[in-house]
Design a protein around this motif. Structure first.
Motif, PDB file in Angstrom:
ATOM      1  N   GLY A 189      24.432 -32.288 -88.406  1.00 28.52           N
ATOM      2  CA  GLY A 189      24.529 -33.723 -88.629  1.00 28.52           C
ATOM      3  C   GLY A 189      25.448 -34.135 -89.749  1.00 28.52           C
ATOM      4  O   GLY A 189      25.459 -35.317 -90.127  1.00 28.52           O
ATOM      5  N   GLY A 190      26.224 -33.192 -90.306  1.00 26.21           N
ATOM      6  CA  GLY A 190      27.100 -33.522 -91.415  1.00 26.21           C
ATOM      7  C   GLY A 190      26.375 -33.460 -92.742  1.00 26.21           C
ATOM      8  O   GLY A 190      25.140 -33.389 -92.814  1.00 26.21           O
ATOM      9  N   VAL A 191      27.126 -33.457 -93.817  1.00 23.80           N
ATOM     10  CA  VAL A 191      26.568 -33.368 -95.168  1.00 23.80           C
ATOM     11  C   VAL A 191      26.122 -34.756 -95.619  1.00 23.80           C
ATOM     12  O   VAL A 191      26.884 -35.721 -95.552  1.00 23.80           O
ATOM     13  CB  VAL A 191      27.601 -32.787 -96.150  1.00 23.80           C
ATOM     14  CG1 VAL A 191      27.044 -32.794 -97.576  1.00 23.80           C
ATOM     15  CG2 VAL A 191      27.988 -31.366 -95.733  1.00 23.80           C
ATOM     16  N   HIS A 192      24.878 -34.840 -96.063  1.00 25.04           N
ATOM     17  CA  HIS A 192      24.313 -36.101 -96.531  1.00 25.04           C
ATOM     18  C   HIS A 192      23.744 -35.913 -97.936  1.00 25.04           C
ATOM     19  O   HIS A 192      23.408 -34.788 -98.337  1.00 25.04           O
ATOM     20  CB  HIS A 192      23.198 -36.584 -95.600  1.00 25.04           C
ATOM     21  CG  HIS A 192      23.664 -36.895 -94.217  1.00 25.04           C
ATOM     22  ND1 HIS A 192      24.287 -38.072 -93.893  1.00 25.04           N
ATOM     23  CD2 HIS A 192      23.608 -36.154 -93.072  1.00 25.04           C
ATOM     24  CE1 HIS A 192      24.592 -38.064 -92.598  1.00 25.04           C
ATOM     25  NE2 HIS A 192      24.201 -36.914 -92.079  1.00 25.04           N
ATOM     26  N   ALA A 193      23.630 -37.005 -98.652  1.00 30.85           N
ATOM     27  CA  ALA A 193      23.032 -36.985 -99.990  1.00 30.85           C
ATOM     28  C   ALA A 193      21.716 -37.752 -99.940  1.00 30.85           C
ATOM     29  O   ALA A 193      21.641 -38.851 -99.386  1.00 30.85           O
ATOM     30  CB  ALA A 193      23.970 -37.618-101.010  1.00 30.85           C
ATOM     31  N   THR A 213      20.415 -34.635-104.059  1.00 33.25           N
ATOM     32  CA  THR A 213      20.509 -33.366-103.336  1.00 33.25           C
ATOM     33  C   THR A 213      21.369 -33.568-102.098  1.00 33.25           C
ATOM     34  O   THR A 213      21.212 -34.547-101.379  1.00 33.25           O
ATOM     35  CB  THR A 213      19.114 -32.875-102.912  1.00 33.25           C
ATOM     36  OG1 THR A 213      18.309 -32.681-104.072  1.00 33.25           O
ATOM     37  CG2 THR A 213      19.200 -31.564-102.151  1.00 33.25           C
ATOM     38  N   ARG A 214      22.288 -32.632-101.859  1.00 34.41           N
ATOM     39  CA  ARG A 214      23.102 -32.683-100.647  1.00 34.41           C
ATOM     40  C   ARG A 214      22.560 -31.665 -99.649  1.00 34.41           C
ATOM     41  O   ARG A 214      22.154 -30.566-100.016  1.00 34.41           O
ATOM     42  CB  ARG A 214      24.563 -32.390-100.968  1.00 34.41           C
ATOM     43  CG  ARG A 214      25.183 -33.395-101.914  1.00 34.41           C
ATOM     44  CD  ARG A 214      26.702 -33.421-101.800  1.00 34.41           C
ATOM     45  NE  ARG A 214      27.278 -32.089-101.780  1.00 34.41           N
ATOM     46  CZ  ARG A 214      28.394 -31.773-101.108  1.00 34.41           C
ATOM     47  NH1 ARG A 214      29.030 -32.688-100.404  1.00 34.41           N
ATOM     48  NH2 ARG A 214      28.873 -30.552-101.161  1.00 34.41           N
ATOM     49  N   TYR A 215      22.576 -32.055 -98.369  1.00 34.34           N
ATOM     50  CA  TYR A 215      22.004 -31.181 -97.360  1.00 34.34           C
ATOM     51  C   TYR A 215      22.659 -31.467 -96.008  1.00 34.34           C
ATOM     52  O   TYR A 215      23.334 -32.483 -95.819  1.00 34.34           O
ATOM     53  CB  TYR A 215      20.498 -31.424 -97.240  1.00 34.34           C
ATOM     54  CG  TYR A 215      20.154 -32.669 -96.469  1.00 34.34           C
ATOM     55  CD1 TYR A 215      19.763 -32.616 -95.130  1.00 34.34           C
ATOM     56  CD2 TYR A 215      20.286 -33.939 -97.051  1.00 34.34           C
ATOM     57  CE1 TYR A 215      19.489 -33.778 -94.414  1.00 34.34           C
ATOM     58  CE2 TYR A 215      20.014 -35.095 -96.334  1.00 34.34           C
ATOM     59  CZ  TYR A 215      19.614 -35.000 -95.018  1.00 34.34           C
ATOM     60  OH  TYR A 215      19.355 -36.156 -94.310  1.00 34.34           O
ATOM     61  N   LEU A 216      22.446 -30.566 -95.076  1.00 28.72           N
ATOM     62  CA  LEU A 216      22.779 -30.807 -93.678  1.00 28.72           C
ATOM     63  C   LEU A 216      21.671 -30.246 -92.812  1.00 28.72           C
ATOM     64  O   LEU A 216      20.966 -29.315 -93.199  1.00 28.72           O
ATOM     65  CB  LEU A 216      24.144 -30.213 -93.294  1.00 28.72           C
ATOM     66  CG  LEU A 216      24.356 -28.691 -93.326  1.00 28.72           C
ATOM     67  CD1 LEU A 216      23.782 -27.989 -92.093  1.00 28.72           C
ATOM     68  CD2 LEU A 216      25.844 -28.368 -93.430  1.00 28.72           C
ATOM     69  N   GLU A 217      21.508 -30.842 -91.636  1.00 29.74           N
ATOM     70  CA  GLU A 217      20.536 -30.377 -90.652  1.00 29.74           C
ATOM     71  C   GLU A 217      21.264 -29.822 -89.439  1.00 29.74           C
ATOM     72  O   GLU A 217      22.266 -30.394 -88.992  1.00 29.74           O
ATOM     73  CB  GLU A 217      19.618 -31.513 -90.206  1.00 29.74           C
ATOM     74  CG  GLU A 217      18.637 -31.964 -91.266  1.00 29.74           C
ATOM     75  CD  GLU A 217      17.704 -33.034 -90.730  1.00 29.74           C
ATOM     76  OE1 GLU A 217      16.586 -33.148 -91.261  1.00 29.74           O
ATOM     77  OE2 GLU A 217      18.094 -33.767 -89.799  1.00 29.74           O
ATOM     78  N   ILE A 218      20.768 -28.714 -88.914  1.00 25.72           N
ATOM     79  CA  ILE A 218      21.386 -28.077 -87.758  1.00 25.72           C
ATOM     80  C   ILE A 218      20.809 -28.686 -86.485  1.00 25.72           C
ATOM     81  O   ILE A 218      19.596 -28.897 -86.375  1.00 25.72           O
ATOM     82  CB  ILE A 218      21.157 -26.559 -87.809  1.00 25.72           C
ATOM     83  CG1 ILE A 218      21.885 -25.983 -89.044  1.00 25.72           C
ATOM     84  CG2 ILE A 218      21.655 -25.887 -86.532  1.00 25.72           C
ATOM     85  CD1 ILE A 218      21.584 -24.545 -89.333  1.00 25.72           C
ATOM     86  N   ASN A 219      21.691 -28.973 -85.544  1.00 30.39           N
ATOM     87  CA  ASN A 219      21.272 -29.567 -84.279  1.00 30.39           C
ATOM     88  C   ASN A 219      21.142 -28.508 -83.193  1.00 30.39           C
ATOM     89  O   ASN A 219      21.833 -27.480 -83.207  1.00 30.39           O
ATOM     90  CB  ASN A 219      22.276 -30.630 -83.823  1.00 30.39           C
ATOM     91  CG  ASN A 219      22.319 -31.823 -84.754  1.00 30.39           C
ATOM     92  OD1 ASN A 219      21.312 -32.191 -85.355  1.00 30.39           O
ATOM     93  ND2 ASN A 219      23.491 -32.430 -84.885  1.00 30.39           N
ATOM     94  N   SER A 220      20.282 -28.795 -82.238  1.00 29.07           N
ATOM     95  CA  SER A 220      20.124 -27.911 -81.094  1.00 29.07           C
ATOM     96  C   SER A 220      21.364 -27.979 -80.204  1.00 29.07           C
ATOM     97  O   SER A 220      22.023 -29.019 -80.115  1.00 29.07           O
ATOM     98  CB  SER A 220      18.885 -28.307 -80.296  1.00 29.07           C
ATOM     99  OG  SER A 220      18.803 -27.564 -79.097  1.00 29.07           O
TER     100      SER A 220
END
Length: 324
Positions: free
Chosen positions: A142-146, A162-169
């Motif tokens: 989903g791209g890098v988000h803060a 905090t910066r994070y990304l979520e992996i999609n199916s």
């Protein structure tokens, strides 16, 4: 392969009742702060109200365990909860509300499967490189988000960017941020001066392992996925696959091998995160606390204590002595 993943950032449980969950984990010997409830107005000019998901954390030396509950109008808010206002311009409010509700919908879907562990986030010192590596491998995310998460300091609770990304199916029409086993992501672990690391009565120090159980015939595909997510090859041992992340590991086990890896446990569904491992100062201290608190446990191997999933809100906790 990439070297942008270095550790476990956190694992997370999705629970039905935040108050009961905190009581359970305090009985297990963990120190938890009051839960945080984000608040937003549901329309410009409206009064802020709790939305999305509430959480609390078991803070450890390098990482943490998160406990999450979906905010429900029918669920009472604990009296000591921290209400965290999210400041957003009116023109950005609809987008943020949609994102918050989307996250809550995913969490509710996880809870519909079972109460327990549905979240795995690994740590990266270079999140942009991790995102680029996933892009090169055609792994959707989903791209890098803060975002902000609460931390405890000597001066009280602070919100940490905090910066994070979520992996999609990669399955067609699968909701964003939802894999068959739950939510998997990558985050940057930012050190904060003055952050407090509370002592735990069970001697817990660090989160050092995560155990994922999958159907036997799915093992090759899940191994391939996690090699892509983590940027490294798995170590193979029979029907288990282990990924070394410095002092921590992610282990994938076929259902038929689970009785050997985690005796006495059965997965609530497949695939499922079935256990996490915590390093402790002194395993004798851990055992003493659990015995005194009346918590059932097993000792399947020397210097290993397992609190069964039935006593820990749907996920087994494995305690092992820290390695100096």
């Amino acid at each position: 392969m990439g070297k942008d993943i270095s550790d476990l950032h956190h694992v997370g449980l999705v629970v039905r009742d935040m108050t009961a969950a905190i009581e359970t984990y305090r009985r297990l010997g963990f120190t938890l702060p009051p839960p945080a409830y984000p608040t937003l107005p549901t329309a410009p000019g409206a009064l802020p109200r709790p939305v999305g998901a509430a959480n609390t954390h078991i803070y450890l030396r390098r990482n943490f365990v998160e406990i999450v509950a979906v905010v429900d109008d029918g669920q009472p808010i604990p009296g000591d909860a921290h209400l965290i206002p999210l400041d957003v311009p009116d023109d950005k409010l609809p987008g943020l509300l949609a994102a918050v509700r989307g996250t809550a919908a995913n969490l509710a879907a996880f809870l519909d499967r079972f109460q327990g562990m549905h979240i795995l986030v690994v740590d990266s010192a270079d999140l942009d490189s991790a995102a680029a590596r996933l892009d090169a491998a055609d792994a959707g995310h989903g791209g890098v988000h803060a975002v902000q998460r609460p931390i405890e300091t000597a001066d009280g609770t602070r919100m940490l960017p905090t910066r994070y990304l979520e992996i999609n199916s990669d399955e067609t029409d699968a909701p964003r941020g939802r894999l068959p086993e739950g939510r998997v992501g990558i985050a940057e672990n930012t050190a904060v001066e003055g952050q407090q690391h509370p002592k735990h009565a069970n001697g817990a120090i660090d989160l050092i392992g995560c155990l994922l159980c999958v159907p036997d015939d799915a093992l090759p595909d899940v191994e391939r996925r996690y090699e892509t997510y983590l940027g490294r090859a798995a170590h193979r041992n029979g029907s288990t696959r282990s990924f070394d992340l410095g002092d921590a590991s992610v282990i994938i086990v076929a259902e038929s091998a689970l009785p050997d890896v985690l005796p006495g446990e059965r997965p609530p569904a497949l695939p499922a995160f079935v256990g996490y491992t915590v390093a402790v100062h002194d395993i004798a201290q851990t055992e003493h606390h659990l015995r005194t608190a009346g918590v059932p446990y097993r000792t399947p191997r020397p210097d290993e204590i397992v609190v069964p999933a039935s006593e820990a809100l749907g996920v087994a906790i494995i305690f092992r002595p820290a390695v100096d």
